[in-house]
Design an enzyme around this catalytic site. Structure first.
Site, PDB file in Angstrom:
ATOM      1  N   LYS A 146       0.812  -1.219   0.000  1.00  0.00           N
ATOM      2  CA  LYS A 146       0.000   0.000   0.000  1.00  0.00           C
ATOM      3  C   LYS A 146       0.847   1.272   0.000  1.00  0.00           C
ATOM      4  O   LYS A 146       0.357   2.343  -0.342  1.00  0.00           O
ATOM      5  CB  LYS A 146      -0.974  -0.017   1.167  1.00  0.00           C
TER       6      LYS A 146
HETATM    7  C1  LIG Z   1      -4.356  -4.562   1.334  1.00  0.00           C
HETATM    8  C2  LIG Z   1      -3.523  -5.779   1.225  1.00  0.00           C
HETATM    9  C3  LIG Z   1      -3.857  -6.824   0.325  1.00  0.00           C
HETATM   10  C4  LIG Z   1      -5.115  -6.805  -0.522  1.00  0.00           C
HETATM   11  O1  LIG Z   1      -5.084  -5.843  -1.544  1.00  0.00           O
HETATM   12  P1  LIG Z   1      -6.432  -5.396  -2.265  1.00  0.00           P
HETATM   13  O2  LIG Z   1      -6.062  -4.277  -3.155  1.00  0.00           O
HETATM   14  O3  LIG Z   1      -7.350  -4.949  -1.137  1.00  0.00           O
HETATM   15  O4  LIG Z   1      -6.990  -6.574  -2.977  1.00  0.00           O
HETATM   16  C5  LIG Z   1      -2.993  -7.904   0.238  1.00  0.00           C
HETATM   17  N1  LIG Z   1      -1.890  -7.998   0.999  1.00  0.00           N
HETATM   18  C6  LIG Z   1      -1.551  -7.035   1.876  1.00  0.00           C
HETATM   19  C7  LIG Z   1      -0.322  -7.207   2.698  1.00  0.00           C
HETATM   20  C8  LIG Z   1      -2.340  -5.876   2.018  1.00  0.00           C
HETATM   21  O5  LIG Z   1      -1.982  -4.919   2.886  1.00  0.00           O
END
Ligand SMILES: *Cc1c(COP(=O)(O)O)cnc(C)c1O
Length: 454
Positions: free
Chosen positions: A110
Site C-alpha cells: 500500500k
Molecule cells: C491490502 C492488502 C492486500 C489486498 O489488496 P487489495 O487491493 O485490497 O486486494 C494484500 N496484501 C496485503 C499485505 C495488504 O496490505
C-alpha cells in the site's frame, strides 16, 4: 483526460478533482473516459527506473498537473523506499518470480499508491488553499501506510480510528509511534466494524464534513488504482525476453484493488495472459470468479488480516466493463447487491481472471515448503499467492506479488519455520513513544475530538 462515474450520474471531473473526491457523489467509482494504448511504448520504457516509468505512465492520466511538477511529485514519492530498484523482481525458479512490493516505509504494497497519494493531496491543497482533514478506520496496513504518506505535511491532519487491543502489536506501533504532530491515532473501544461505522456516520454529516473538509483514505481512490498499474508494467519489463509470453500474475487479494490494476494494465496493452485472484479463507472473490455468484459472507479473522474482507469495494469497476459499460445496469446490480447481499451474474465471464483460495491451515505449510525449496520467506498474504506452486504449468511464467514483508507477521513465521524475522524499521519502533487517544466508540465524542484538533 476526463473521469466519469461507473453509475453515470455524476459530473465528469479532472484528475486532481478525482483525487480529492474519492467516491463519486452517485455512490459510483471513477474511471478514465478512455484507456490509452501503452503496448507501443513498452520497448521505449524498458530501461526506465521505477519513478521514471511511473512518470511516463501517470502523465497519460494526470493531464491537469504540469509535467515538471508531476515529475517532481513522483520522484519525491518513491525516494523513501529501501531498495534501489523500488520493486525488485526476484527469480525463484525457471518460471517462478516474486515481485517484492514491501520496500516502502510501512513494508506493505500500500505504500506504492499511498506515498504518491499523500503528495497529490498536498498538491491539491497548494492549488486550492483549503486544508484537508483525512479520516479513516483501519484494521492494520491501510492506516499505517496512510499515516506515513502524510507525516508532517502542512495543512493536513490525519485521524485514524482503530479497535483498541484488536490489531497486531507491530501494526499498532506503526500507527502510534510516528512522532508527527498532525497524526491522531484514535484507539476506539469496540471492534473494527464499530470504528468503520463511526467513520461512515461522520462522512454522512454533510455540515460537519464541509466545515472540516474531510477526506477519506481507502482503496477506491482512482489515483491508487492507476499508480498500481506501474508495477505490473515494471515487472513485465524486468522478465527475461523468452519468459514474456504466457505470463500469469498472481495477486493476494481482498478489496480487488491490486489485481484490478493489473487487469487495467492488460486492457491498455500490457501483454500478460492471465491474473490470479488469490484470496484467504474470506473467499467472496474466489466464489464469484468460479461460480458467477457474488454473495456476502461474514468475515472470519485469518493469518492474512489485510485480506479479511467480504465485500470488495473495487469490484464495481470490473462490473462496469463486464456489463458492457452500461451504467444503468451497474446501478441496478449494486442496488440488488446492497439490498439482498447477493447477485448472480448469468452468464458470468471471468475475462482473464482465475482465482484461488487458501485457508489458515494451509498458510504455514506453504511458508514452510517455499522456505525449504527456495530459502525464501513469505509473509502470510504472499503465501496465499503461492497456493499450488508445486504443480504450476511449466509453459507459463508466474509472477507472484509479495504484498508485505514477513517481519510484519513474526508469530505466523515463527510457527511455520521456527525463525524469528525482523526488519530495522520495525526494531526502531520498539523504542519510540506511543502516542494515541483512547476514546469510547461514540460518534459525538469523536466529532468533538476532530472539532478540537482540526
Ligand atoms: C491490502 C492488502 C492486500 C489486498 O489488496 P487489495 O487491493 O485490497 O486486494 C494484500 N496484501 C496485503 C499485505 C495488504 O496490505
Amino acid at each position: 483526460m476526463k473521469y466519469f462515474s461507473t453509475r453515470g450520474q455524476s459530473p465528469e471531473l479532472s484528475f486532481c478533482e478525482v483525487v480529492a473526491t474519492g467516491l463519486a457523489p452517485d455512490g459510483g467509482l471513477y474511471l478514465p473516459e478512455n484507456l490509452p494504448d501503452i503496448g507501443q511504448n513498452l520497448e521505449k520504457w524498458s530501461s526506465l527506473s521505477y519513478a521514471e516509468l511511473s512518470f511516463e505512465f501517470l502523465s497519460l492520466f494526470a493531464t491537469d498537473i504540469p509535467k515538471d511538477r508531476l515529475q517532481e511529485i513522483i520522484q519525491r514519492s518513491y525516494q523513501n523506499f529501501d531498495h534501489p530498484k523500488t520493486a525488485p523482481l526476484k527469480q525463484l525458479d525457471q518460471n517462478l518470480f516474486v515481485l517484492e512490493l514491501f520496500h516502502g516505509p510501512t513494508l506493505a504494497f500500500k505504500d506504492y499508491p499511498l506515498q504518491l497519494l499523500g503528495n497529490l493531496y498536498e498538491e491539491q491543497i497548494h492549488r486550492t488553499g483549503i486544508p484537508i482533514n483525512v479520516l479513516g478506520a483501519t484494521s492494520g496496513d491501510t492506516g499505517s501506510a496512510a499515516i506515513h504518506s502524510l507525516l508532517g505535511k502542512k495543512n493536513i491532519n490525519i485521524f485514524i480510528l482503530y479497535p483498541e487491543g484488536r490489531i497486531a502489536p507491530l501494526q499498532e506501533r506503526q500507527i502510534t509511534c510516528s512522532g508527527a504532530e498532525n497524526v491522531y491515532p484514535l484507539a476506539i473501544k469496540g471492534t473494527f466494524d464499530d470504528a468503520q461505522k463511526i467513520v461512515k456516520t461522520i462522512f454522512k454529516d454533510q455540515a460537519f464534513n464541509q466545515k472540516h473538509h474531510l477526506s477519506a483514505v481507502n482503496s477506491i481512490n482512482l489515483a491508487r488504482i492507476l499508480s498500481q498499474c506501474v508495477y505490473y508494467i515494471y515487472a513485465w519489463l524486468r522478465l527475461p525476453k523468452d519468459a514474456r509470453t504466457n505470463v500469469e500474475v498472481i495477486a493476494p487479494s481482498g478489496n480487488f484493488g491490486n489485481v484490478f490494476s493489473g487487469w487495467l494494465a492488460q486492457k491498455m496493452g500490457l501483454p500478460i495472459a492471465s491474473l490470479r485472484i488469490a484470496t484467504n479463507q474470506n473467499d467472496i472473490l474466489y466464489r464469484l470468479f468460479t461460480t458467477g455468484r457474488y454473495e456476502k459472507g461474514s468475515v472470519r479473522p485469518s493469518f492474512a488480516p489485510s485480506m479479511d474482507i467480504q465485500v470488495s469495494s473495487n469490484l464495481e469497476r470490473f462490473i462496469y466493463f463486464h456489463e458492457h459499460e452500461n451504467t444503468q445496469k451497474v446501478c441496478s446490480i449494486m442496488k440488488t447487491f446492497s439490498e439482498t447481499g447477493t447477485y448472480t451474474f448469468d452468464p458470468f465471464n471471468p475475462s482473464s481472471f482465475t482465482a484461488s483460495r487458501t485457508t489458515d491451515k494451509e498458510i504455514p505449510s506453504i511458508i514452510r515448503e517455499v522456505h525449504e525449496r527456495y530459502n525464501y520467506i513469505l509473509d502470510p498474504h504472499t503465501a496465499c499467492g503461492f497456493k499450488g506452486f508445486q504443480n504450476q504449468s511449466k509453459d507459463k511464467t508466474h509472477i507472484v506479488l509479495a504484498t508485505a514483508h514477513p517481519a510484519k507477521f513474526p508469530q505466523v513465521i515463527e510457527q511455520a519455520i521456527g525463525l524469528s524475522t525482523t526488519h530495522p524499521s520495525l526494531d526502531a519502533l520498539q523504542t519510540k513513544p506511543i502516542k494515541n487517544y483512547i476514546l469510547p466508540g461514540d460518534t459525538r465524542i469523536i466529532q468533538d475530538f476532530i472539532e478540537k484538533h482540526a
